[in-house]
Design an enzyme around this catalytic site. Structure first.
Site, PDB file in Angstrom:
ATOM      1  N   LYS A 151       0.877  -1.177   0.000  1.00 32.61           N
ATOM      2  CA  LYS A 151       0.000   0.000   0.000  1.00 32.61           C
ATOM      3  C   LYS A 151       0.910   1.221   0.000  1.00 32.61           C
ATOM      4  O   LYS A 151       1.227   1.795   1.041  1.00 32.61           O
ATOM      5  CB  LYS A 151      -0.919  -0.046   1.243  1.00 32.61           C
ATOM      6  N   GLU A 184      -9.667  -5.698  -8.560  1.00 34.86           N
ATOM      7  CA  GLU A 184     -10.390  -4.995  -7.490  1.00 34.86           C
ATOM      8  C   GLU A 184     -10.816  -3.649  -8.032  1.00 34.86           C
ATOM      9  O   GLU A 184     -10.626  -3.368  -9.215  1.00 34.86           O
ATOM     10  CB  GLU A 184      -9.470  -4.835  -6.269  1.00 34.86           C
TER      11      GLU A 184
HETATM   12  N1  PMP Z   1      -7.931  -2.113  -2.603  1.00 38.48           N
HETATM   13  C1  PMP Z   1      -7.282  -0.947  -2.666  1.00 38.48           C
HETATM   14  C2  PMP Z   1      -6.524  -0.618  -3.898  1.00 38.48           C
HETATM   15  C3  PMP Z   1      -7.317  -0.060  -1.579  1.00 38.48           C
HETATM   16  O1  PMP Z   1      -6.658   1.091  -1.621  1.00 38.48           O
HETATM   17  C4  PMP Z   1      -8.060  -0.411  -0.428  1.00 38.48           C
HETATM   18  C5  PMP Z   1      -8.098   0.495   0.774  1.00 38.48           C
HETATM   19  N2  PMP Z   1      -8.628   1.755   0.482  1.00 38.48           N
HETATM   20  C6  PMP Z   1      -8.762  -1.624  -0.430  1.00 38.48           C
HETATM   21  C7  PMP Z   1      -8.657  -2.462  -1.525  1.00 38.48           C
HETATM   22  C8  PMP Z   1      -9.586  -2.048   0.756  1.00 38.48           C
HETATM   23  O2  PMP Z   1      -8.745  -2.386   1.823  1.00 38.48           O
HETATM   24  P1  PMP Z   1      -9.201  -2.230   3.339  1.00 38.48           P
HETATM   25  O3  PMP Z   1     -10.403  -3.083   3.515  1.00 38.48           O
HETATM   26  O4  PMP Z   1      -8.043  -2.719   4.126  1.00 38.48           O
HETATM   27  O5  PMP Z   1      -9.517  -0.796   3.558  1.00 38.48           O
END
Ligand code: PMP
Length: 285
Positions: A151, A184
């Site tokens: 991330k 995603e």
């Molecule tokens: N995919 C991406 C690319 C993200 O940036 C995020 C978080 N904003 C998610 C999925 C979801 O992750 P989380 O449930 O940990 O917030």
């Protein structure tokens, strides 16, 4: 409300919270971050977020100048100081200030920043009726270039995809991986339901392993909803009974259209609703 922004163990007002223009977080997007939620003054799955932060940092060779234990205490303090009962916490670790070249080894002072603030969710109407998606032409990071599991502060391809979505009137957009499979959305993971089976792409599809995604998989298990992680194509989404997205900010939200094809009955389906309700209970436990 005056804000208390945390930088390396000290607090600053919003106007005084500043970092160097030589910080490689700014110059190159060199750094990592987390987006978390506070419910009833407590950060949801803080430990899991911190483990993911540490793994992202390890993957890019960035040493975070504190420990998980110390940062846990600092984040809880920051949430309390800001009287944040319900809100969003953005945690950032930059490579720190260096020279005007790529060399990260000249950056010897990584910056750890924590901002605890209110959150703007999607409008209520989208939670009631579901949102529409388009498939973005911009694909997710190629895993052989930079692992999508990191991330990182460089979200440019997701931002390009988000722009494509917004131009088409969609608040989220579907991103495929380099093989053309469903990965995603720009800031959310994706699930479908087909014949009562819950499906979501595996980590190997080139996704960020969402904390919300994992919580939903656990909830499904507890609720007796069968689930699998499987490679999905757009065809699977077009022909699904239900589709929903998960993320710390979005929580669980139905998607009812992709590329102008109606998904299922074109409204939030029963399993989506059940998981949404179960998630809302879980975060307040
Ligand atoms: N995919 C991406 C690319 C993200 O940036 C995020 C978080 N904003 C998610 C999925 C979801 O992750 P989380 O449930 O940990 O917030």
């Amino acid at each position: 409300m005056s804000q208390h922004i945390y930088i390396n163990g000290e607090y600053f007002s919003k106007d005084d919270a500043k970092i160097s223009v030589y910080d490689h977080g700014l110059l190159y997007g060199d750094g990592v971050f987390e987006g978390m939620r506070a419910y009833g003054g407590k950060v949801f799955r803080l430990e899991q977020h911190l483990i993911r932060l540490w793994e992202s940092a390890l993957s890019i060779g960035l040493k975070i100048p504190t420990t998980i234990e110390a940062l846990t205490a600092d984040i809880n303090e920051c949430v309390e100081k800001n009287s944040l009962d319900e809100g969003y916490i953005r945690l950032i670790v930059t490579r720190g200030a260096g020279a005007l070249g790529l060399d990260p080894y000249k950056c010897d002072n990584p910056q750890v920043i924590c901002i605890a603030d209110k959150i703007t969710l999607y409008p209520d109407e989208l939670y009631q009726n579901g949102l529409e998606l388009i498939t973005a032409a911009t694909i997710r990071n190629h895993p052989a270039a930079l692992s999508p599991r990191v991330k990182s502060l460089n979200y440019l391809n997701n931002i390009m995809a988000k722009m494509e979505g917004l131009k088409a009137g969609c608040v989220e957009a579907l991103m495929l991986n380099h093989k053309g499979e469903v990965a995603e959305c720009t800031g959310d993971n994706i699930f479908i339901v087909k014949n009562d089976l819950l499906m979501t792409p595996p980590v190997e599809a080139g996704i960020l392993e969402g904390i919300t995604r994992n919580a939903v998989l656990e909830l499904a298990d507890e609720m007796g909803i069968e689930s699998i992680e499987a490679a999905l194509t757009r065809h699977d989404i077009y022909t699904a009974d239900e589709c929903f997205l998960t993320g710390s900010a979005a929580e669980v939200i139905a998607a009812v259209k992709l590329d102008d094809r109606q998904i299922g009955e074109g409204k939030p389906g029963p399993i989506t609703k059940q998981l949404n309700e179960a998630f809302r209970i879980l975060v307040r436990q």
